[in-house]
Design a protein around this motif. Structure first.
Motif, short mmCIF file in Angstrom:
data_model
loop_
_atom_site.label_atom_id
_atom_site.label_comp_id
_atom_site.label_asym_id
_atom_site.label_seq_id
_atom_site.Cartn_x
_atom_site.Cartn_y
_atom_site.Cartn_z
N ILE A 90 11.34 -10.87 -22.16
CA ILE A 90 10.06 -10.90 -21.45
C ILE A 90 9.99 -9.79 -20.42
N THR A 139 7.16 -6.92 -21.02
CA THR A 139 6.04 -6.83 -20.07
C THR A 139 6.03 -5.50 -19.32
N SER A 166 2.94 -2.97 -19.38
CA SER A 166 2.40 -2.42 -18.14
C SER A 166 2.17 -0.92 -18.24
N ILE A 216 7.06 -12.08 -15.50
CA ILE A 216 5.95 -11.40 -16.16
C ILE A 216 5.09 -10.69 -15.12
N SER A 218 6.97 -7.73 -13.57
CA SER A 218 7.24 -6.62 -14.48
C SER A 218 6.00 -5.85 -14.90
N ILE A 219 4.81 -6.44 -14.70
CA ILE A 219 3.60 -5.69 -15.00
C ILE A 219 2.97 -5.07 -13.76
#
Length: 208
Positions: free
Chosen positions: A48, A52, A56, A104, A107-108
């Motif tokens: 994940i 992600t 991004s 998530i 990380s974005i």
């Protein structure tokens, strides 16, 4: 002034609790589930995080740095608040869901965007200072957080109240980060370095 903003964003990135959350996520996966399920949850965490971050990189120019940063940081704050509640109630079965929403969101947004913003607004010397700032705060949090859990927030490393307070501690920094981003972060997507320079030195987007 661009340097001050970048240094603040990097510090707040680390004060979002990413290192502490990753440490306790591994403990939760290993300590509360069977070995097979624990390994699966850890692998899923890594997948994940990587996927992600890749997503991004494709949407950050389309959505914009500032909106993505705001959405991500708000989502991190909500995830930390829910994690604090679940920790107090010892609802470990549900916690992985919100650990995943945390990673998530991180990380974005906060994770990659500060590293996109820095080279857009700083010369090489400034980036070196940002790197130093990053590793300094990372070092402090990694070593200070277990002490804080055991001696300030709670009474031992496994103290659930201490862990929950830790989540709320990081949530407050995320809320402060949203204020900083809203007030001071200019939108740099699809702009030339000259346009970014003018934005960073305009009166409305500078930290005086």
């Amino acid at each position: 002034k661009a340097l001050y903003l970048n240094l603040m964003l990097i510090a707040l990135q680390q004060l979002s609790g990413i290192d502490a959350v990753m440490f306790y996520a591994a403990k939760i996966f290993k300590g509360n589930f069977s070995p097979m399920v624990g390994r699966f949850l850890q692998i899923l965490w890594a997948l994940i995080k990587v996927s992600t971050a890749i997503i991004s990189s494709f949407i950050v120019d389309r959505v914009g740095r500032k909106p993505l940063f705001m959405i991500g940081t708000a989502s991190i704050s909500i995830s930390l608040l829910i994690l604090a509640y679940l920790t107090i109630e010892d609802m470990y079965v549900i916690k992985p869901i919100f650990l995943y929403t945390y990673i998530i969101a991180y990380s974005i947004s906060m994770g990659p965007i500060v590293w996109i913003f820095a080279p857009e607004t700083l010369p090489e010397r400034g980036i070196n200072l940002v790197l130093f700032d990053h590793w300094t705060f990372s070092f402090i949090i990694v070593f200070a957080y277990p002490y804080m859990i055991s001696n300030i927030f709670g009474n031992s490393p496994d103290d659930l109240k201490g862990q929950a307070t830790g989540y709320l501690f990081f949530m407050n920094f995320c809320l402060f980060c949203m204020i900083v981003v809203l007030k001071y972060l200019p939108e740099t997507a699809k702009k030339t370095r000259e346009e970014i320079y003018r934005l960073m030195h305009s009166r409305t987007n500078s930290i005086d």
